[in-house]
Design a protein around this motif. Structure first.
Motif, PDB file in Angstrom:
ATOM      1  N   VAL A 110       0.850  -1.188   0.000  1.00 21.22           N
ATOM      2  CA  VAL A 110       0.000   0.000   0.000  1.00 21.22           C
ATOM      3  C   VAL A 110       0.889   1.243   0.000  1.00 21.22           C
ATOM      4  O   VAL A 110       2.109   1.148   0.169  1.00 21.22           O
ATOM      5  N   HIS A 111       0.281   2.415  -0.190  1.00 26.16           N
ATOM      6  CA  HIS A 111       1.033   3.660  -0.269  1.00 26.16           C
ATOM      7  C   HIS A 111       0.601   4.603   0.858  1.00 26.16           C
ATOM      8  O   HIS A 111      -0.579   4.667   1.204  1.00 26.16           O
ATOM      9  N   LEU A 112       1.551   5.333   1.382  1.00 27.68           N
ATOM     10  CA  LEU A 112       1.283   6.349   2.397  1.00 27.68           C
ATOM     11  C   LEU A 112       1.608   7.715   1.833  1.00 27.68           C
ATOM     12  O   LEU A 112       2.610   7.884   1.134  1.00 27.68           O
ATOM     13  N   LYS A 113       0.768   8.691   2.156  1.00 32.72           N
ATOM     14  CA  LYS A 113       1.097  10.063   1.768  1.00 32.72           C
ATOM     15  C   LYS A 113       0.569  11.022   2.823  1.00 32.72           C
ATOM     16  O   LYS A 113      -0.370  10.704   3.570  1.00 32.72           O
ATOM     17  N   ALA A 114       1.181  12.186   2.900  1.00 36.74           N
ATOM     18  CA  ALA A 114       0.742  13.241   3.810  1.00 36.74           C
ATOM     19  C   ALA A 114       0.232  14.405   2.969  1.00 36.74           C
ATOM     20  O   ALA A 114       0.902  14.849   2.047  1.00 36.74           O
ATOM     21  N   ASP A 115      -0.980  14.856   3.279  1.00 41.88           N
ATOM     22  CA  ASP A 115      -1.551  16.023   2.609  1.00 41.88           C
ATOM     23  C   ASP A 115      -1.502  17.178   3.601  1.00 41.88           C
ATOM     24  O   ASP A 115      -2.348  17.298   4.489  1.00 41.88           O
ATOM     25  N   LYS A 116      -0.491  18.049   3.459  1.00 41.67           N
ATOM     26  CA  LYS A 116      -0.304  19.137   4.422  1.00 41.67           C
ATOM     27  C   LYS A 116      -1.436  20.152   4.361  1.00 41.67           C
ATOM     28  O   LYS A 116      -1.835  20.713   5.378  1.00 41.67           O
ATOM     29  N   GLU A 117      -1.957  20.405   3.159  1.00 40.08           N
ATOM     30  CA  GLU A 117      -3.007  21.399   3.029  1.00 40.08           C
ATOM     31  C   GLU A 117      -4.271  20.977   3.771  1.00 40.08           C
ATOM     32  O   GLU A 117      -4.949  21.801   4.395  1.00 40.08           O
ATOM     33  N   LYS A 118      -4.584  19.701   3.706  1.00 38.44           N
ATOM     34  CA  LYS A 118      -5.787  19.203   4.381  1.00 38.44           C
ATOM     35  C   LYS A 118      -5.500  18.725   5.798  1.00 38.44           C
ATOM     36  O   LYS A 118      -6.425  18.461   6.564  1.00 38.44           O
ATOM     37  N   GLY A 119      -4.219  18.594   6.138  1.00 43.61           N
ATOM     38  CA  GLY A 119      -3.875  18.085   7.456  1.00 43.61           C
ATOM     39  C   GLY A 119      -4.266  16.621   7.616  1.00 43.61           C
ATOM     40  O   GLY A 119      -4.956  16.261   8.560  1.00 43.61           O
ATOM     41  N   GLU A 120      -3.804  15.785   6.659  1.00 44.94           N
ATOM     42  CA  GLU A 120      -4.211  14.387   6.642  1.00 44.94           C
ATOM     43  C   GLU A 120      -3.034  13.454   6.381  1.00 44.94           C
ATOM     44  O   GLU A 120      -2.067  13.838   5.701  1.00 44.94           O
ATOM     45  N   ILE A 121      -3.158  12.247   6.915  1.00 46.19           N
ATOM     46  CA  ILE A 121      -2.345  11.112   6.498  1.00 46.19           C
ATOM     47  C   ILE A 121      -3.284  10.179   5.752  1.00 46.19           C
ATOM     48  O   ILE A 121      -4.412   9.933   6.189  1.00 46.19           O
ATOM     49  N   VAL A 122      -2.825   9.650   4.622  1.00 46.75           N
ATOM     50  CA  VAL A 122      -3.691   8.792   3.822  1.00 46.75           C
ATOM     51  C   VAL A 122      -2.994   7.460   3.539  1.00 46.75           C
ATOM     52  O   VAL A 122      -1.836   7.446   3.108  1.00 46.75           O
ATOM     53  N   ILE A 123      -3.700   6.371   3.805  1.00 44.77           N
ATOM     54  CA  ILE A 123      -3.255   5.040   3.400  1.00 44.77           C
ATOM     55  C   ILE A 123      -4.028   4.694   2.129  1.00 44.77           C
ATOM     56  O   ILE A 123      -5.259   4.591   2.155  1.00 44.77           O
ATOM     57  N   ILE A 124      -3.318   4.561   1.027  1.00 43.32           N
ATOM     58  CA  ILE A 124      -3.952   4.222  -0.250  1.00 43.32           C
ATOM     59  C   ILE A 124      -3.817   2.719  -0.440  1.00 43.32           C
ATOM     60  O   ILE A 124      -2.706   2.203  -0.637  1.00 43.32           O
ATOM     61  N   LEU A 125      -4.922   2.012  -0.374  1.00 46.46           N
ATOM     62  CA  LEU A 125      -4.921   0.551  -0.379  1.00 46.46           C
ATOM     63  C   LEU A 125      -5.035   0.032  -1.801  1.00 46.46           C
ATOM     64  O   LEU A 125      -6.005  -0.601  -2.191  1.00 46.46           O
ATOM     65  N   SER A 126      -3.999   0.287  -2.599  1.00 44.25           N
ATOM     66  CA  SER A 126      -4.017  -0.100  -4.006  1.00 44.25           C
ATOM     67  C   SER A 126      -3.759  -1.591  -4.133  1.00 44.25           C
ATOM     68  O   SER A 126      -3.154  -2.203  -3.256  1.00 44.25           O
TER      69      SER A 126
END
Length: 216
Positions: free
Chosen positions: A200-216
């Motif tokens: 899976v992929h991890l990313k941080a969205d600073k503008e939204k203040g989020e951590i996202v786990i992309i379960l591809s």
């Protein structure tokens, strides 16, 4: 090809130990309360032996307290058993919303030490993937810890499970705008290893203040 088995074994043992230690602490608290109630019961027996009046309401209240703690202990042990069985299969069909809810329950004591529990928003219909349940729980817990440590002042962390197109993802929302702050690394070596294991992929969205786990 690099063999990551030793690192996986170390990470799995570390995660299992962290959660098991917290659960065993909860069990000890239950036993301590039952032991305290047993002491009160012994005091009541001594009062009766001395001919002192004792209302049925006091005995009933004590019995109800013991029953509540027994039920609490039973729930904790069932959760611990379920957590142990998370490692039974290398791959299985996993309900993402169920994993999120379970992690928030099994790690409730650790979450309480960090602040308010997260708000959880998952689809009513099961959203499933084929994955390793144990390490997915590990990654959800790791990201939740990071999110709670980096949450914006006055905000509560929320966990959202949803699909972006056909791709399931888990969002940890409510982080401070400067996440990650200072010299903090994201993803950490631990997060990189577990997400790599799961594919899976991890990313941080600073503008939204989020951590996202992309379960591809």
């Amino acid at each position: 090809m690099r063999d990551d088995s030793p690192a996986m074994a170390i990470e799995g043992a570390r995660f299992f130990g962290e959660i098991s230690a917290s659960i065993s602490h909860e069990i000890k608290n239950v036993l301590a309360i039952i032991n305290e109630n047993a002491g009160l019961l012994q005091d009541m027996v001594m009062m009766i032996e001395k001919g002192m009046p004792l209302s049925p309401e006091r005995l009933s209240g004590l019995a109800q307290s013991i029953v509540r703690q027994v039920n609490r202990g039973d729930r904790i042990v069932r959760d611990m058993n379920r957590f142990a069985h998370s490692a039974d299969h290398p791959l299985e069909t996993v309900n993402i919303g169920e994993v999120i809810h379970f992690v928030s329950v099994v790690a409730a004591r650790l979450i309480a030490m960090k602040g308010n529990p997260p708000e959880i928003d998952v689809p009513a219909a099961p959203m499933t993937i084929v994955s390793n349940r144990f390490f997915l729980e590990d990654l959800v817990w790791t990201c939740l810890c990071r999110a709670m440590d980096a949450r914006a002042p006055g905000r509560t962390v929320s966990i959202v499970a949803e699909k972006a197109g056909d791709t399931p993802r888990i969002r940890f929302c409510g982080l401070a705008e400067d996440f990650p702050a200072g010299g903090e690394v994201f993803p950490s070596p631990r997060e990189t290893m577990v997400s790599g294991l799961l594919g899976v992929h991890l990313k941080a969205d600073k503008e939204k203040g989020e951590i996202v786990i992309i379960l591809s």
